[in-house]
Design an enzyme around this catalytic site. Structure first.
Site, PDB file in Angstrom:
ATOM      1  N   HIS A  42     -12.863  10.193  12.213  1.00  0.00           N
ATOM      2  CA  HIS A  42     -13.235   9.414  11.022  1.00  0.00           C
ATOM      3  C   HIS A  42     -13.225   7.911  11.297  1.00  0.00           C
ATOM      4  CE1 HIS A  42     -13.615   8.521   6.785  1.00  0.00           C
ATOM      5  NE2 HIS A  42     -12.539   7.756   6.843  1.00  0.00           N
ATOM      6  N   SER A  48      -5.584  10.427  17.685  1.00  0.00           N
ATOM      7  CA  SER A  48      -4.246  10.747  17.191  1.00  0.00           C
ATOM      8  C   SER A  48      -3.411  11.373  18.307  1.00  0.00           C
ATOM      9  CB  SER A  48      -4.356  11.687  15.991  1.00  0.00           C
ATOM     10  OG  SER A  48      -5.255  12.742  16.282  1.00  0.00           O
ATOM     11  N   LYS A  95       0.875  -1.178   0.000  1.00  0.00           N
ATOM     12  CA  LYS A  95       0.000   0.000   0.000  1.00  0.00           C
ATOM     13  C   LYS A  95       0.907   1.222   0.000  1.00  0.00           C
ATOM     14  CE  LYS A  95      -2.427   1.564   3.668  1.00  0.00           C
ATOM     15  NZ  LYS A  95      -3.574   1.725   4.604  1.00  0.00           N
ATOM     16  N   ASP A 131       0.018   4.443  15.799  1.00  0.00           N
ATOM     17  CA  ASP A 131       0.644   3.757  14.669  1.00  0.00           C
ATOM     18  C   ASP A 131       1.934   4.441  14.243  1.00  0.00           C
ATOM     19  OD1 ASP A 131      -0.447   6.069  13.725  1.00  0.00           O
ATOM     20  OD2 ASP A 131      -1.628   5.159  12.135  1.00  0.00           O
TER      21      ASP A 131
HETATM   22  P1  NAD Z   1      -9.383  12.051  12.937  1.00  0.00           P
HETATM   23  O1  NAD Z   1      -8.527  13.254  12.681  1.00  0.00           O
HETATM   24  O2  NAD Z   1     -10.646  11.909  12.172  1.00  0.00           O
HETATM   25  O3  NAD Z   1      -9.763  11.988  14.502  1.00  0.00           O
HETATM   26  C1  NAD Z   1      -8.766  12.207  15.472  1.00  0.00           C
HETATM   27  C2  NAD Z   1      -9.289  11.808  16.833  1.00  0.00           C
HETATM   28  O4  NAD Z   1      -8.239  12.025  17.806  1.00  0.00           O
HETATM   29  C3  NAD Z   1     -10.474  12.646  17.302  1.00  0.00           C
HETATM   30  O5  NAD Z   1     -11.296  11.848  18.133  1.00  0.00           O
HETATM   31  C4  NAD Z   1      -9.786  13.750  18.121  1.00  0.00           C
HETATM   32  O6  NAD Z   1     -10.661  14.357  19.055  1.00  0.00           O
HETATM   33  C5  NAD Z   1      -8.722  12.937  18.806  1.00  0.00           C
HETATM   34  N1  NAD Z   1      -7.603  13.747  19.293  1.00  0.00           N
HETATM   35  C6  NAD Z   1      -6.937  14.716  18.604  1.00  0.00           C
HETATM   36  N2  NAD Z   1      -5.987  15.254  19.394  1.00  0.00           N
HETATM   37  C7  NAD Z   1      -6.072  14.608  20.604  1.00  0.00           C
HETATM   38  C8  NAD Z   1      -5.370  14.725  21.823  1.00  0.00           C
HETATM   39  N3  NAD Z   1      -4.370  15.607  21.963  1.00  0.00           N
HETATM   40  N4  NAD Z   1      -5.720  13.900  22.852  1.00  0.00           N
HETATM   41  C9  NAD Z   1      -6.711  12.980  22.713  1.00  0.00           C
HETATM   42  N5  NAD Z   1      -7.415  12.855  21.556  1.00  0.00           N
HETATM   43  C10 NAD Z   1      -7.098  13.660  20.529  1.00  0.00           C
HETATM   44  O7  NAD Z   1      -8.425  10.810  12.733  1.00  0.00           O
HETATM   45  P2  NAD Z   1      -8.810   9.309  12.362  1.00  0.00           P
HETATM   46  O8  NAD Z   1      -8.749   9.157  10.886  1.00  0.00           O
HETATM   47  O9  NAD Z   1     -10.030   8.922  13.091  1.00  0.00           O
HETATM   48  O10 NAD Z   1      -7.535   8.528  12.944  1.00  0.00           O
HETATM   49  C11 NAD Z   1      -7.362   8.369  14.332  1.00  0.00           C
HETATM   50  C12 NAD Z   1      -6.016   7.708  14.597  1.00  0.00           C
HETATM   51  O11 NAD Z   1      -6.014   6.372  14.076  1.00  0.00           O
HETATM   52  C13 NAD Z   1      -4.815   8.400  13.942  1.00  0.00           C
HETATM   53  O12 NAD Z   1      -3.758   8.431  14.879  1.00  0.00           O
HETATM   54  C14 NAD Z   1      -4.449   7.473  12.781  1.00  0.00           C
HETATM   55  O13 NAD Z   1      -3.090   7.572  12.433  1.00  0.00           O
HETATM   56  C15 NAD Z   1      -4.794   6.136  13.403  1.00  0.00           C
HETATM   57  N6  NAD Z   1      -4.993   5.023  12.461  1.00  0.00           N
HETATM   58  C16 NAD Z   1      -4.551   3.793  12.841  1.00  0.00           C
HETATM   59  C17 NAD Z   1      -4.723   2.705  12.011  1.00  0.00           C
HETATM   60  C18 NAD Z   1      -4.261   1.338  12.440  1.00  0.00           C
HETATM   61  O14 NAD Z   1      -4.248   0.433  11.616  1.00  0.00           O
HETATM   62  N7  NAD Z   1      -3.944   1.134  13.691  1.00  0.00           N
HETATM   63  C19 NAD Z   1      -5.347   2.881  10.756  1.00  0.00           C
HETATM   64  C20 NAD Z   1      -5.823   4.141  10.405  1.00  0.00           C
HETATM   65  C21 NAD Z   1      -5.649   5.218  11.275  1.00  0.00           C
END
Ligand code: NAD
Length: 321
Positions: free
Chosen positions: A138, A199, A67, A222
């Site tokens: 998201h 995040s 990917k 991640d």
């Molecule tokens: P998003 O930007 O839509 O949402 C971010 C979330 O984090 C929100 O709930 C926000 O309120 C919260 N947040 C932001 N700053 C914060 C802080 N300082 N303290 C606590 N919470 C805080 O992002 P998303 O697309 O929902 O992604 C969320 C996370 O998941 C990201 O870190 C992304 O890299 C990770 N992710 C992981 C995988 C995996 O396979 N493990 C896959 C995709 C995304």
């Protein structure tokens, strides 16, 4: 070569198909039939973008590929497209010829939700009734929707750093016919299953916010430096992951490993539980924690399922390449 554009994915891929593909590839990883290549992630010095590759080879599923993609923070404002952009490329393991190119944006959310769902299926108590969400962005909506299919949950509770985003997950709960309550972090004590998907770079969920017997899926961390839960929680829990190498370097376990409260050999790959070589949860009092770091093989597994579905439904675009 087959092309499946991003716009077709929503009609092709189901949560069930994503779940099956991810469960199967986790099992293959644990039996060493499949392995991930080292992750490449670079700040390219243009458009503030982070770009990289996650790839691997699954000998059991005969899936080879990668990917490619990342995060372009100005996309939405400047170009009207989402900030996360990715594409999956699949190759014939026998010849190296490119076989398929598949839109990877929706697939990423589906495969990530499938991973925590697989952990809930194999590690949460069967009588789990309350699910707690930390995060409301998201990914959180996909996570909750998929998790609700794994147990007979009766209530959703949620906390988010930005409380104004909580209606995103409240809507998923209401659509599923479940009550939703916004709570303080210490009320996560009420939850039987907790998913964290933020995040954050500092912990929100502390060890004493979690009751005995809870299953926690930590899905947001991640990258090096990110952290969602207190390291002491990992020391208190039985820790599982998708891949140990990622868990200790870019996953939630990086912090407990760094401060010496957790040892690498105390972490078990979830595939071992799926394969039956590890018993999984051992009592109703045990806290289980899944460190879902997101591996390339998950992306390849769901992309390869999509290619099959697109061919079956006659909507795959074939090009001579
Ligand atoms: P998003 O930007 O839509 O949402 C971010 C979330 O984090 C929100 O709930 C926000 O309120 C919260 N947040 C932001 N700053 C914060 C802080 N300082 N303290 C606590 N919470 C805080 O992002 P998303 O697309 O929902 O992604 C969320 C996370 O998941 C990201 O870190 C992304 O890299 C990770 N992710 C992981 C995988 C995996 O396979 N493990 C896959 C995709 C995304």
């Amino acid at each position: 070569m087959i092309i499946v554009p991003e716009r077709e994915i929503a009609d092709l891929m189901t949560r069930e198909a994503a779940f099956d593909a991810v469960e199967q590839v986790f099992a293959s990883m644990a039996s060493r039939d499949a392995y991930n290549f080292p992750v490449v992630r670079e700040a390219i010095g243009h458009a503030d973008a982070l770009y990289g590759f996650k790839g691997g080879f699954d000998r059991a599923g005969m899936t080879l590929g990668l990917k490619a993609g990342g995060y372009w923070p100005n996309n939405l404002e400047q170009h009207g497209i989402i900030n996360h952009q990715s594409t999956v490329f699949l190759f014939d393991p026998d010849t190296g010829k490119a076989n398929a190119m598949v839109g990877g944006n929706l697939l990423t959310a589906l495969r990530t939700a499938a991973a925590s769902s697989v952990s809930i299926k194999h590690l949460a108590r069967a009588d789990s009734k309350i699910i707690g969400m930390i995060g409301a962005g998201h990914q959180a909506t996909f996570q909750l929707r998929a998790a609700l299919e794994q147990r007979s949950f009766e209530k959703v509770i949620g906390w988010n750093y930005h409380p104004e985003m909580l209606p995103n997950i409240e809507k998923v709960a209401i659509d599923a016919g479940l009550p939703f309550e916004a709570v303080s972090l210490d009320r996560m004590q009420d939850a039987d299953v907790i998913i964290s998907i933020t995040s954050a770079f500092a912990p929100s969920l502390m060890a004493d916010h979690v009751a005995p017997g809870t299953h926690i899926a930590c899905m947001g961390t991640d990258t090096k430096g990110k952290q969602e839960v207190e390291a002491a929680l990992l020391a208190r829990a039985t820790v599982f992951t998708d891949e140990i190498a990622q868990s200790i370097s870019i996953g939630e376990a990086q912090h407990a490993i760094a401060d010496g409260t957790l040892d690498q050999d105390q972490i078990t790959e979830i595939g071992a539980v799926i394969n039956g070589t590890h018993p999984g949860r051992s009592s109703d009092q045990e806290i289980t924690l899944f460190d879902g770091t997101g591996v390339g093989l998950q992306d390849l597994a769901v992309a390869s399922a999509v290619v099959r579905l697109a061919v079956d439904k006659g909507i795959a675009i074939e090009v001579d390449f």
